[in-house]
Design a protein around this motif. Structure first.
Motif, PDB file in Angstrom:
ATOM      1  N   LEU A 254       1.040  -1.073   0.064  1.00 16.74           N
ATOM      2  CA  LEU A 254       0.008  -0.362   0.147  1.00 16.74           C
ATOM      3  C   LEU A 254       0.788   1.020   0.256  1.00 16.74           C
ATOM      4  O   LEU A 254       1.159   2.111  -0.283  1.00 16.74           O
ATOM      5  N   LEU A 264      -1.305   3.578  -8.752  1.00 16.74           N
ATOM      6  CA  LEU A 264      -2.894   2.509  -6.938  1.00 16.74           C
ATOM      7  C   LEU A 264      -4.559   3.327  -8.126  1.00 16.74           C
ATOM      8  O   LEU A 264      -5.127   1.785  -7.612  1.00 16.74           O
ATOM      9  N   LYS A 265      -4.477   4.680  -8.969  1.00 17.09           N
ATOM     10  CA  LYS A 265      -5.356   4.638  -9.223  1.00 17.09           C
ATOM     11  C   LYS A 265      -6.179   3.731 -10.143  1.00 17.09           C
ATOM     12  O   LYS A 265      -6.488   3.182 -11.079  1.00 17.09           O
ATOM     13  N   GLN A 268      -7.035   0.257  -8.918  1.00 15.03           N
ATOM     14  CA  GLN A 268      -8.922   0.441  -8.519  1.00 15.03           C
ATOM     15  C   GLN A 268      -9.584   0.825  -9.710  1.00 15.03           C
ATOM     16  O   GLN A 268     -11.168   0.563  -9.553  1.00 15.03           O
ATOM     17  N   PRO A 271      -9.235  -3.616 -11.441  1.00 10.60           N
ATOM     18  CA  PRO A 271      -8.779  -4.713 -10.338  1.00 10.60           C
ATOM     19  C   PRO A 271      -8.104  -5.727 -10.630  1.00 10.60           C
ATOM     20  O   PRO A 271      -7.698  -6.708 -10.058  1.00 10.60           O
ATOM     21  N   LEU A 367      -5.635  -7.087  -1.296  1.00 10.58           N
ATOM     22  CA  LEU A 367      -5.266  -5.884  -1.420  1.00 10.58           C
ATOM     23  C   LEU A 367      -6.463  -5.836  -3.001  1.00 10.58           C
ATOM     24  O   LEU A 367      -7.037  -4.164  -2.459  1.00 10.58           O
ATOM     25  N   ARG A 368      -7.287  -6.877  -3.147  1.00  8.76           N
ATOM     26  CA  ARG A 368      -7.701  -6.345  -3.907  1.00  8.76           C
ATOM     27  C   ARG A 368      -9.122  -5.300  -2.683  1.00  8.76           C
ATOM     28  O   ARG A 368     -10.446  -5.094  -3.366  1.00  8.76           O
ATOM     29  N   LEU A 371      -8.731  -2.622  -1.392  1.00 10.71           N
ATOM     30  CA  LEU A 371      -8.501  -1.043  -2.641  1.00 10.71           C
ATOM     31  C   LEU A 371     -10.185  -0.666  -3.074  1.00 10.71           C
ATOM     32  O   LEU A 371     -10.240   0.161  -3.595  1.00 10.71           O
ATOM     33  N   PRO A 375     -12.311   3.004  -1.309  1.00  9.31           N
ATOM     34  CA  PRO A 375     -11.481   3.842  -2.781  1.00  9.31           C
ATOM     35  C   PRO A 375     -10.802   5.006  -2.327  1.00  9.31           C
ATOM     36  O   PRO A 375      -9.812   5.558  -3.063  1.00  9.31           O
ATOM     37  N   TRP A 401      -9.866   6.737   5.566  1.00  6.43           N
ATOM     38  CA  TRP A 401     -11.005   6.799   3.685  1.00  6.43           C
ATOM     39  C   TRP A 401     -12.092   7.328   3.556  1.00  6.43           C
ATOM     40  O   TRP A 401     -12.247   8.081   4.618  1.00  6.43           O
TER      41      TRP A 401
END
Length: 401
Positions: A254, A264-265, A268, A271, A367-368, A371, A375, A401
């Motif tokens: 992360l 990162l984007k 998102q 995926p 991770l899935r 994220l 978001p 967040w």
């Protein structure tokens, strides 16, 4: 520092490790050394000098060649970051003993068995994130998300009771400490952990369960393929290795993504890239302060341009090898769409991480879910980094967040 070819065979080795404990940076010295012919001689805080392999080809060769021994480190003054030479268990064995023990454990970590565990990991990750959302930010990603997932999975595999897991974590942290404990405290920690595991084995003998420990007990008692101490140390090793690196890499990944917001984007919005991203993050993240677990040449062996003489140790810097421009295009760039990522993050050869498939799956789902459910995830304060540990990563990581 100016590294030259002459320095690679100099009688005065260079102090090592190079990386800082805080953070996940890779020292610039590695690139300088990779661009210098041969290997470098280094000296660690304890033990004899060693060669340092920094290039991908050299690293893979040393890790995979049967003329390099891990077992010799048990009887030598092995180069190390900590004062005592610890029992290495299966990690310090050579074939055929290593093969005998590894064969018994691999059935627990097959792709099929790991996929059977995936729904449990997803359920656990979802539950933890739901708890974070309900309590509201800020939260500590390490304590409240990264640790519980792999700890629960490996403890369930070995049948460790839920109420014992906090104590197990203390023992595990101590086992991976470099200078945080005295030699006496380190020895006591090892004995305490062995005693606990011996007690757990006794309980499993009296009441067998459908878990890995019961299978190992059957191999010990029926097939007589394990000594009692081998079984104890094997369970200890699985317990520690089965959670620590994964629990550390979740916040590491992360942090790397927050440092690379474009990547990162991309994850998102796409995926489906997460499995590939995990491989790239394993390549890109230099987990250790420095190389550990030396390999000793059992005969004279050429490693690239260097003749490693029989009895000399070689340390393999996986972090450096994974940033080798001769192997990877733009190695210093995190690219979650990178193809054919043949990293050495799980090692290579006979000591390739036997839990690699389990770690991959846990990292992918952790991770899935993270994220997808959070978001707008971001840091909510300063990270406290681990120190005096073999692996690097946040000890606390406040998020919101």
């Amino acid at each position: 520092m100016t590294t030259t070819r002459a320095a690679a065979t100099d009688l005065d080795p260079i102090p090592y490790p190079f990386n800082e404990a805080a953070g996940l940076g890779l020292s610039d010295l590695y690139e300088q050394i990779r661009n210098t012919p041969g290997m470098l001689r280094v000296t660690l805080p304890y033990g004899e000098p060693a060669w340092l392999a920094t290039r991908y080809a050299d690293a893979r060769f040393v890790l995979g060649d049967k003329r390099f021994s891990r077992a010799m480190a048990e009887v030598r003054d092995a180069p190390r970051q900590w004062p005592v030479i610890r029992p290495g268990g299966i990690l310090a064995m050579d074939p055929p003993d290593h093969t005998r023990l590894r064969t018994l454990v691999t059935k627990a970590f097959t792709v099929r068995r790991v996929e059977q565990l995936r729904p449990r990991v997803i359920e656990l990750a979802e539950s933890l994130i739901t708890g974070l959302i309900e309590q509201g930010p800020p939260a500590d990603l390490v304590e409240e998300y990264a640790l519980p997932i792999p700890v629960a999975v490996i403890c369930e595999l070995l049948g460790v009771p839920t109420e014992d897991r906090p104590q197990f974590r203390v023992w595990s942290d101590n086992a991976l400490s470099t200078t945080g404990l005295t030699p006496e405290e380190m020895a006591q920690n090892q004995e305490d952990l062995r005693a606990y595991m011996g007690k757990l084995i006794t309980e499993h003998r009296a009441a067998p369960q459908d878990d890995l420990m019961t299978a190992l007990i059957e191999a010990r008692d029926v097939g007589d393929r394990l000594t009692e101490l081998e079984m104890v140390d094997l369970c200890v090793g699985i317990l520690i290795a089965g959670h620590e690196t994964t629990a550390t890499q979740i916040p590491n990944f992360l942090w790397m993504l927050l440092e690379n917001p474009d990547q990162l984007k991309k994850l998102q919005t796409e995926p489906e890239l997460i499995p590939n991203a995990v491989e790239e993050l394993l390549r890109f993240t230099p987990l250790g302060v420095g190389a550990s677990f030396p390999r000793y040449a059992t005969e004279d062996v050429h490693v690239g341009e260097v003749l490693v003489k029989a009895g000399e140790p070689v340390l393999v810097s996986v972090g450096s090898a994974n940033r080798d421009a001769l192997k990877f295009t733009n190695p210093g760039v995190l690219d979650v769409t990178r193809e054919n990522i043949q990293h050495l993050g799980f090692g290579h050869g006979v000591h390739h991480c036997l839990g690699a498939q389990l770690a991959r799956m846990e990292l992918q789902e952790a991770l899935r879910v993270l994220l997808a459910r959070l978001p707008n995830l971001h840091l909510a304060g300063d990270i406290t980094w681990k120190t005096q540990m073999i692996v690097r990563g946040p000890r606390t990581m406040p998020i919101a967040w």
